[in-house]
Design a protein around this motif. Structure first.
Motif, PDB file in Angstrom:
ATOM      1  N   GLN A  29       0.666  15.197  -6.886  1.00  0.00           N
ATOM      2  CA  GLN A  29      -0.453  15.863  -7.551  1.00  0.00           C
ATOM      3  C   GLN A  29      -0.404  17.373  -7.341  1.00  0.00           C
ATOM      4  N   THR A  52       2.387   5.955   0.598  1.00  0.00           N
ATOM      5  CA  THR A  52       2.284   6.121  -0.853  1.00  0.00           C
ATOM      6  C   THR A  52       1.173   7.100  -1.216  1.00  0.00           C
ATOM      7  N   ARG A  53       0.058   7.025  -0.477  1.00  0.00           N
ATOM      8  CA  ARG A  53      -1.011   7.987  -0.733  1.00  0.00           C
ATOM      9  C   ARG A  53      -0.557   9.420  -0.452  1.00  0.00           C
ATOM     10  N   LEU A  91       1.525  10.474  -3.267  1.00  0.00           N
ATOM     11  CA  LEU A  91       0.674  10.774  -4.413  1.00  0.00           C
ATOM     12  C   LEU A  91       0.081  12.174  -4.304  1.00  0.00           C
ATOM     13  N   SER A 122      -6.052  12.615 -11.268  1.00  0.00           N
ATOM     14  CA  SER A 122      -5.415  11.333 -11.542  1.00  0.00           C
ATOM     15  C   SER A 122      -4.748  11.375 -12.912  1.00  0.00           C
ATOM     16  N   ILE A 146       3.219   6.530  -9.106  1.00  0.00           N
ATOM     17  CA  ILE A 146       2.765   6.321  -7.727  1.00  0.00           C
ATOM     18  C   ILE A 146       1.383   5.680  -7.712  1.00  0.00           C
ATOM     19  N   GLU A 147       0.519   6.080  -8.647  1.00  0.00           N
ATOM     20  CA  GLU A 147      -0.815   5.479  -8.705  1.00  0.00           C
ATOM     21  C   GLU A 147      -0.730   3.984  -9.021  1.00  0.00           C
ATOM     22  N   VAL A 168       3.161  11.056 -10.948  1.00  0.00           N
ATOM     23  CA  VAL A 168       1.822  10.781 -10.425  1.00  0.00           C
ATOM     24  C   VAL A 168       1.333   9.418 -10.913  1.00  0.00           C
TER      25      VAL A 168
END
Length: 445
Positions: free
Chosen positions: A220, A212-213, A216, A236, A160-161, A157
Motif C-alpha cells: 500500500q 501477509t498484513r 500488504l 484498499s 495480498i488482500e 495490493v
C-alpha cells in the motif's frame, strides 16, 4: 489436567489478543481503479514533468517563436563633453574657448523584417510543430509506463488482500478444529496430540497472517509512492478483475504496429530530420530584409563650431541583401550530416519495428498462456474445495486424521493463493499487451 487446560486457554487468549492488536487495522477505504488513475494523472511527478515538457514545446511552436514577426527596437542616448578648443577659420581668425561644452541627444525606433531567408524559418517553424507532437507522444509514453507501474502495484495490493482473506478463513478453521479437539480430549475421545497439532497450526496460520498484513502495508505504501500520496494513508484495492474481449484484443494486435507509441515517435523523428535537412539547405540561399527607422537628434555646440545647435527628425527605410557565398564549407557539411542523420533515423525505425513486432508476439503468447493457467487454477480451486469439504466431513466423522485434514486444508489454501496470483498475472499480461499495441489509454479497467 484442568489447571493445564486453563493455562493453555489463557496463553492462547493472550496470544490472539496481541496478534489482533498488531495485525488488524481499521478497514482501509477502497480506492477504485478509476480513482487511482485520476490521482496518478494529477499527482505523479514523472507525469507532471512530462506535461511541463509538452507545455514548453507548445510555447516553442508559437508564432512568437517562429521568426516570422518583425523586430522593433527603441534606442536613446545622450553625450556630453567639455574640453579646451582652439579653432582657426578660413579668414585667419583664431577663436579659443576654454571649457567648451558639447551636448548631443538622440532617440530612434528601428524596425527590421526578414522577407526571405532561404525558407529556413519556414522549415524551422514546421520542425517546432513536429517537436510539439513528439513531446505529446513522449508524455503519452510516460503516462503508459507509469500506468503499467500503477497497476502492477495496485494488483499486488489486491492479490495480498485476497490472500489475507484466505489465510483468515484458514485460521478460523484451525481455531474451530482446536476447540473441537479440546472438547474431544476432555471427553477422552482423542489424545493430547490432536490438541497440540491444532494449536501449532493456529500459530502457523497466525504468523502467516501477520506476515501477509505487513506485506500488504508495504504494498500500500508502494502504491502511494506511485500516486504521490501520503505514505500512511493506506487504501484498499478493488479485487474485481475483468478482461478485455478476446476479439477486441485481436483487433488491437493487428493494428499494434501502427499505434505503438515508440513507432509513432520514430516516425515523428524522421519527419523532423527531413525538415532539418531543408533547414540546413536554406543556409546556401540569400537573405533579403527590410529596415526602417524614425529618429530624433539634437546637439548644442560651443563657439568654435560652425553651428550653435541643431535638431533633426526623420524617417529612414531600406532593403538589405546578404548572401554568404562561401563559409568555409560548413553549410555543405551540415547538409551532408543532416542527410546521414535522417538515414540513421530510418534504420532506427526499421529496427524498432522488428523489436515491437517481437514484443507484441511475445506479449500475446504470455497473455494467452496466463489466461489458460488462470482457467486451470480456477478449476483446481473447485477440485481442492471439493476435496477439502469431503475431508472435513470425514474428519468430523473421525474417518481421517487431523494430519490428513490439515493437508487437505493446505492444498485448498495453496490452490486459492495460486489462483489469485494467476488472475493478476493474466491481467498484467493483458495490460502489457495493450501498452505495446497502443491501446492502454483507450480501455477501461
Amino acid at each position: 489436567m484442568k489447571q493445564s487446560f486453563i493455562k493453555s486457554i489463557v496463553a492462547m487468549v493472550l496470544f490472539f489478543a496481541f496478534a489482533k492488536a498488531y495485525a488488524q487495522d481499521l478497514p482501509a477505504q477502497l480506492l477504485t481503479k478509476e480513482e487511482a488513475v485520476q490521482i496518478m494523472l494529477e499527482n505523479n511527478f514523472g507525469i507532471l514533468l512530462a506535461n511541463n515538457q509538452v507545455t514548453i514545446a507548445e510555447n516553442n511552436k508559437s508564432i512568437l517563436n517562429s521568426g516570422y514577426l518583425p523586430s522593433l527596437t527603441g534606442n536613446a542616448g545622450v553625450n556630453y563633453s567639455i574640453d579646451d578648443q582652439e579653432a582657426t577659420f578660413q579668414d585667419g581668425n583664431v577663436s579659443t574657448v576654454d571649457g567648451a561644452e558639447t551636448t548631443r541627444y538622440n532617440a530612434s525606433i528601428n524596425l527590421n523584417y526578414t522577407l526571405f531567408d532561404g525558407l529556413g524559418r519556414y522549415y524551422n517553424y514546421k520542425t517546432l510543430k513536429e517537436q510539439y507532437g513528439l513531446s505529446k507522444l513522449q508524455a503519452r509514453e510516460t503516462i503508459e509506463n507509469v500506468m503499467l507501474q500503477l497497476f502492477s502495484v495496485y494488483y499486488e495490493v489486491a492479490r495480498i488482500e485476497e490472500n489475507l482473506a484466505v489465510l483468515e478463513t484458514a485460521l478460523d478453521i484451525s481455531k474451530a478444529r482446536e476447540v473441537r479437539a479440546q472438547y474431544q480430549f476432555d471427553y477422552g475421545q482423542v489424545n493430547k496430540l490432536e490438541v497440540l497439532n491444532a494449536q501449532v497450526d493456529i500459530v502457523t496460520d497466525s504468523t502467516n497472517i501477520l506476515n501477509t498484513r505487513q506485506q500488504l502495508r508495504n504494498a500500500q505504501r508502494d502504491l502511494n509512492v506511485v500516486l504521490a500520496r501520503e505514505l500512511e494513508d493506506l487504501k484498499s484495492a478493488d479485487t474485481t478483475v475483468t478482461f478485455v474481449n478476446p476479439l477486441e484484443v485481436e483487433g488491437y494486435i493487428s493494428e499494434g504496429i501502427r499505434n505503438n507509441v515508440s513507432i509513432l515517435q520514430a516516425e515523428q523523428n524522421i519527419t523532423i530530420s527531413d525538415y532539418q535537412i531543408k533547414q540546413a539547405k536554406s543556409l546556401l540561399l540569400p537573405t533579403i530584409g527590410l529596415t526602417g527607422s524614425y529618429g530624433w537628434t539634437e546637439g548644442n555646440f560651443p563657439a568654435t563650431n560652425f553651428l550653435a545647435s541643431s535638431t533633426s527628425t526623420g524617417f529612414q527605410t531600406g532593403a538589405t541583401l546578404q548572401w554568404n557565398l562561401f563559409d568555409g564549407g560548413r553549410s555543405i557539411i551540415g547538409v551532408k550530416n543532416a542527410k546521414i542523420f535522417l538515414e540513421n533515423q530510418k534504420y532506427t525505425q526499421e529496427q524498432l519495428q522488428q523489436q515491437v513486432l517481437r514484443d507484441i508476439a511475445n506479449a500475446k503468447g504470455d497473455y494467452l498462456n496466463a489466461l489458460k493457467i488462470y482457467e486451470l487454477q480456477e478449476q483446481n480451486v473447485i477440485t481442492s474445495q471439493a476435496n477439502f469439504d469431503r475431508s472435513q466431513e470425514r474428519f468430523k466423522l473421525g474417518q481421517v486424521s487431523s494430519v490428513e485434514f490439515r493437508q487437505a486444508q493446505l492444498n485448498l489454501l495453496n490452490a486459492q493463493t495460486t489462483k489469485n496470483a494467476a488472475k493478476y498475472t493474466a491481467k498484467l499480461a493483458e495490460i502489457t499487451l495493450l501498452q505495446l499495441t497502443g491501446q492502454l489509454l483507450n480501455v477501461k479497467f
